[in-house]
Design an enzyme around this catalytic site. Structure first.
Site, PDB file in Angstrom:
ATOM      1  N   ASN A 158      -9.743  -9.364   5.469  1.00 40.61           N
ATOM      2  CA  ASN A 158      -8.492  -9.452   4.692  1.00 40.61           C
ATOM      3  C   ASN A 158      -7.372 -10.224   5.393  1.00 40.61           C
ATOM      4  OD1 ASN A 158      -8.431  -7.187   6.428  1.00 40.61           O
ATOM      5  ND2 ASN A 158      -6.773  -6.274   5.262  1.00 40.61           N
ATOM      6  N   GLU A 257      -9.584   1.112  13.363  1.00 40.85           N
ATOM      7  CA  GLU A 257      -8.535   1.002  12.334  1.00 40.85           C
ATOM      8  C   GLU A 257      -9.269   0.921  11.002  1.00 40.85           C
ATOM      9  OE1 GLU A 257      -5.471  -1.281  15.392  1.00 40.85           O
ATOM     10  OE2 GLU A 257      -6.070  -2.317  13.566  1.00 40.85           O
ATOM     11  N   CYS A 291      -4.798  -3.026   4.367  1.00 38.43           N
ATOM     12  CA  CYS A 291      -5.108  -1.611   4.590  1.00 38.43           C
ATOM     13  C   CYS A 291      -3.866  -0.741   4.433  1.00 38.43           C
ATOM     14  CB  CYS A 291      -5.697  -1.427   5.975  1.00 38.43           C
ATOM     15  SG  CYS A 291      -4.562  -1.961   7.267  1.00 38.43           S
ATOM     16  N   GLU A 470      -3.461   1.242  18.794  1.00 41.23           N
ATOM     17  CA  GLU A 470      -3.321  -0.004  19.549  1.00 41.23           C
ATOM     18  C   GLU A 470      -1.887  -0.489  19.358  1.00 41.23           C
ATOM     19  OE1 GLU A 470      -6.555  -2.802  19.643  1.00 41.23           O
ATOM     20  OE2 GLU A 470      -7.992  -1.336  18.881  1.00 41.23           O
TER      21      GLU A 470
HETATM   22  P1  NAD Z   1     -16.320  -3.519   6.308  1.00 32.15           P
HETATM   23  O1  NAD Z   1     -16.312  -2.215   7.004  1.00 32.15           O
HETATM   24  O2  NAD Z   1     -17.238  -3.714   5.173  1.00 32.15           O
HETATM   25  O3  NAD Z   1     -16.678  -4.684   7.343  1.00 32.15           O
HETATM   26  C1  NAD Z   1     -15.929  -4.879   8.510  1.00 32.15           C
HETATM   27  C2  NAD Z   1     -16.804  -5.548   9.546  1.00 32.15           C
HETATM   28  O4  NAD Z   1     -17.838  -4.658   9.947  1.00 32.15           O
HETATM   29  C3  NAD Z   1     -17.492  -6.823   9.057  1.00 32.15           C
HETATM   30  O5  NAD Z   1     -17.464  -7.770  10.086  1.00 32.15           O
HETATM   31  C4  NAD Z   1     -18.907  -6.338   8.797  1.00 32.15           C
HETATM   32  O6  NAD Z   1     -19.873  -7.354   8.882  1.00 32.15           O
HETATM   33  C5  NAD Z   1     -19.081  -5.335   9.904  1.00 32.15           C
HETATM   34  N1  NAD Z   1     -20.108  -4.317   9.689  1.00 32.15           N
HETATM   35  C6  NAD Z   1     -20.496  -3.762   8.529  1.00 32.15           C
HETATM   36  N2  NAD Z   1     -21.456  -2.833   8.749  1.00 32.15           N
HETATM   37  C7  NAD Z   1     -21.660  -2.794  10.085  1.00 32.15           C
HETATM   38  C8  NAD Z   1     -22.529  -2.041  10.932  1.00 32.15           C
HETATM   39  N3  NAD Z   1     -23.357  -1.112  10.450  1.00 32.15           N
HETATM   40  N4  NAD Z   1     -22.472  -2.273  12.256  1.00 32.15           N
HETATM   41  C9  NAD Z   1     -21.637  -3.190  12.770  1.00 32.15           C
HETATM   42  N5  NAD Z   1     -20.803  -3.939  12.018  1.00 32.15           N
HETATM   43  C10 NAD Z   1     -20.804  -3.742  10.690  1.00 32.15           C
HETATM   44  O7  NAD Z   1     -14.814  -3.794   5.909  1.00 32.15           O
HETATM   45  P2  NAD Z   1     -14.233  -5.027   5.061  1.00 32.15           P
HETATM   46  O8  NAD Z   1     -14.707  -4.872   3.652  1.00 32.15           O
HETATM   47  O9  NAD Z   1     -14.510  -6.274   5.792  1.00 32.15           O
HETATM   48  O10 NAD Z   1     -12.649  -4.764   5.134  1.00 32.15           O
HETATM   49  C11 NAD Z   1     -11.974  -3.935   4.246  1.00 32.15           C
HETATM   50  C12 NAD Z   1     -11.788  -2.550   4.826  1.00 32.15           C
HETATM   51  O11 NAD Z   1     -11.137  -2.665   6.088  1.00 32.15           O
HETATM   52  C13 NAD Z   1     -10.902  -1.657   4.001  1.00 32.15           C
HETATM   53  O12 NAD Z   1     -11.438  -0.360   3.988  1.00 32.15           O
HETATM   54  C14 NAD Z   1      -9.585  -1.657   4.748  1.00 32.15           C
HETATM   55  O13 NAD Z   1      -8.770  -0.540   4.543  1.00 32.15           O
HETATM   56  C15 NAD Z   1     -10.058  -1.739   6.145  1.00 32.15           C
HETATM   57  N6  NAD Z   1      -8.987  -2.271   7.015  1.00 32.15           N
HETATM   58  C16 NAD Z   1      -8.311  -1.395   7.825  1.00 32.15           C
HETATM   59  C17 NAD Z   1      -7.263  -1.852   8.633  1.00 32.15           C
HETATM   60  C18 NAD Z   1      -6.456  -0.929   9.514  1.00 32.15           C
HETATM   61  O14 NAD Z   1      -5.684  -1.417  10.331  1.00 32.15           O
HETATM   62  N7  NAD Z   1      -6.583   0.385   9.378  1.00 32.15           N
HETATM   63  C19 NAD Z   1      -6.923  -3.211   8.612  1.00 32.15           C
HETATM   64  C20 NAD Z   1      -7.641  -4.059   7.761  1.00 32.15           C
HETATM   65  C21 NAD Z   1      -8.680  -3.578   6.971  1.00 32.15           C
HETATM   66  O1  6OD Z   2       0.046  -5.711  11.921  1.00 30.19           O
HETATM   67  C1  6OD Z   2      -0.947  -5.335  12.533  1.00 30.19           C
HETATM   68  O2  6OD Z   2      -1.013  -5.362  13.767  1.00 30.19           O
HETATM   69  C2  6OD Z   2      -2.103  -4.804  11.790  1.00 30.19           C
HETATM   70  N1  6OD Z   2      -3.120  -4.308  12.537  1.00 30.19           N
HETATM   71  C3  6OD Z   2      -2.103  -4.840  10.444  1.00 30.19           C
HETATM   72  C4  6OD Z   2      -3.153  -4.353   9.624  1.00 30.19           C
HETATM   73  C5  6OD Z   2      -3.185  -4.649   8.322  1.00 30.19           C
HETATM   74  C6  6OD Z   2      -4.250  -4.210   7.494  1.00 30.19           C
HETATM   75  O3  6OD Z   2      -4.732  -4.833   6.587  1.00 30.19           O
END
Ligand code: NAD
Ligand code: 6OD
Length: 489
Positions: A158, A257, A291, A470
């Protein structure tokens, strides 16, 4: 191969470009066109990356002083600035996000993430304790921070450059080496950063990139590799659970995260225009794929109808289209697959009896964009609190708005989620603000703001939204081992 083949996305291992014969398509979500082919890393390439990262630790990188690392990370940040337009083009091609967003948020943060953590390591205070020994002598204890070693960095799609450098910056500042596994949807900027690393003179093996998917691909090979000493991950909570199982082998530390289902709480005494603007941004920015985004909005009853109408006006003013065109402020979703997921929630909201205030489908876009992953910003009212749409993270440009009466009710509604990433509270009453900040179980609470970031502050989620924090010195906690040295004087 030393020269990157710009028509494809190769792995970056030990400072070299590495191709493989397993390739997959990288698709532009704006129009469904092919951006290029991505070289998937198998177990052998991941192992080569781990060896390169270990060799770098044993080589010159391991002997760099903090000052040397600080200087180099500033050079990396300068390198990103110099190639700003290349990073912008790569990020926009992969994600379709409007140029206004990528140029103000994603790319500048890519550079800032190196500068800020270079400065944090330079200034992080140490600790020491002097003591009397049993024989009446003296001893001095002091703690030193040593790098953990090889860190696996698994990233989502994202905010690709922002979220990757948010982890790579502090990991390198602390003296580790990294292997980045960018999302399969967004290989561009992580690959480009390999060129910047070489141009800046970062030793081979310090920054490595392996491309691929999760299970039975680069993600799994990386997280199960016994010589990866720590894993930092941003992504879905369910993926985090799988990675945690992998990290259990060898009891390796994780920083997670994860997902969110964040609530905005709008009180009747708020600055109305600012609250509408802030909630609109939190629900629809980056097409809702943040997120920290708001998918649950609770508005105090006297303001409810007016707020719904004002947010509707905001949603309907968003302009989807070519991300490089003037006036476009709304991109597509990341992929057709994600579009299907978000549309399934749009259908579910309808089945559950929601009132669709606006949106609910796919917008009419020019013919040349029809193969893109477009979606309408959507607002619902009238759903029950236990509806799936209210509980699940959708990760789309949508929110449900419900009324509340009392402060206690607002707190209970915000806390009624398995997630605990963030909240935003809109009020002019400072007492309300502080009480809510203490009572809502989240890692981040914004008052009269949203996604306002000082990179020295702790960032992370509670409950199913993450493990650890972090940011600033908190990143140092994860990316170093603290070793106590006791000197009998
Ligand atoms: P995802 O979990 O599908 O994938 C994230 C990464 O993990 C990708 O690189 C994927 O290839 C890898 N991956 C998937 N399965 C794996 C496994 N079994 N072992 C190792 N790696 C693996 O997430 P996404 O769809 O790419 O991103 C969206 C999600 O990320 C949403 O749930 C969002 O809330 C979350 N997100 C959280 C934050 C935060 O700061 N809390 C920030 C951004 C996104
Ligand atoms: O601003 C940041 O450092 C951070 N980790 C943002 C996360 C955004 C989620 O989509």
């Amino acid at each position: 191969m030393n020269q990157r083949d710009t028509a494809s996305f190769q792995n970056f291992i030990g400072g070299q470009w590495v191709s493989t014969d397993r390739q997959f398509d990288n698709i532009n979500p704006v129009n469904g066109s092919l951006i290029g082919r991505v070289h998937e890393a198998g177990a052998a390439e991941v192992d080569a990356a781990v060896r390169a990262a270990r060799d770098a630790l044993a080589g010159p990188w391991g002997r760099f002083s903090v000052e040397d690392r600080v200087e180099l990370l500033h050079a990396v940040a300068d390198g990103i600035d110099k190639r700003f337009d290349d990073f912008l083009a790569a990020e926009i091609a992969d994600t379709g996000k409007p140029v206004s967003l990528a140029s103000h948020l994603d790319i500048p943060r890519g550079a800032a993430n190196f500068r800020i953590f270079a400065d944090v390591v330079k200034n992080v205070p140490g600790e020491s304790f002097e003591m009397t020994t049993p024989d009446g002598g003296r001893a001095l204890n002091y703690a030193i921070r040593v790098p953990r070693g090889v860190v696996g960095v698994i990233c989502p799609w994202n905010l690709p450059l922002l979220l990757m450098t948010w982890k790579v910056g502090p990991a390198l500042a602390c003296g580790n080496t990294v292997i980045v596994k960018p999302s399969e949807e967004t290989p561009g900027t992580a690959t480009l950063l390999g060129e910047v690393m070489n141009e800046a003179g970062v030793p081979a093996g310090v920054y490595n990139v392996v491309h691929g998917f999760g299970p039975d691909s680069a993600g799994e090979f990386l997280t199960t590799h016994p010589h990866v000493q720590a894993i930092t991950f941003t992504g879905e909570t369910r993926t985090g659970e799988a990675i945690m199982r992998a990290a259990a082998q060898g009891t390796r530390p994780v920083s997670f995260e994860l997902g969110g289902k964040n609530a905005a709480l709008v009180f009747a005494d708020c600055d109305f225009d600012k609250a509408v603007e802030g909630v609109a941004r939190s629900a629809f920015a980056n097409t809702g794929q943040v997120c920290l985004g708001t998918e649950r909005v609770y508005v105090q009853r006297p303001l409810f109808e007016r707020f719904v109408a004002a947010l509707k006006t905001r949603a309907e003013a968003l302009r989807p289209g070519d991300p490089h065109a003037d006036g476009i402020n709304f991109g597509p979703l990341i992929s057709k697959q994600h579009q299907s997921k978000v549309l399934s929630y749009y259908a579910r909201a309808k089945e559950d009896g929601a009132t669709i205030v606006t949106g609910g489908g796919v917008p009419d876009v020019p013919r040349q964009l029809r193969e893109g992953a477009w979606i309408e910003p959507t607002i619902w009212t009238g759903l029950r609190d236990d509806s799936t749409v209210i509980k699940d993270e959708i990760f789309g440009p949508c929110c449900h708005i419900a009324p509340f009466d009392t402060e206690e009710e607002a707190i209970a509604l915000a806390n009624a989620s398995e997630y605990g990433l963030c909240t935003s509270v809109w009020t002019s009453n400072i007492g309300t603000a502080h009480r809510l900040a203490a009572a809502i179980d989240v890692g981040l609470c914004w008052i009269n703001s949203w996604f306002l970031r000082d990179l020295r502050t702790p960032f992370g989620g509670s409950k199913a939204s993450g493990i650890g924090r972090e940011g600033g010195v908190h990143s140092m906690e994860f990316y170093t081992e603290l070793r106590n040295v006791c000197v009998k004087l």
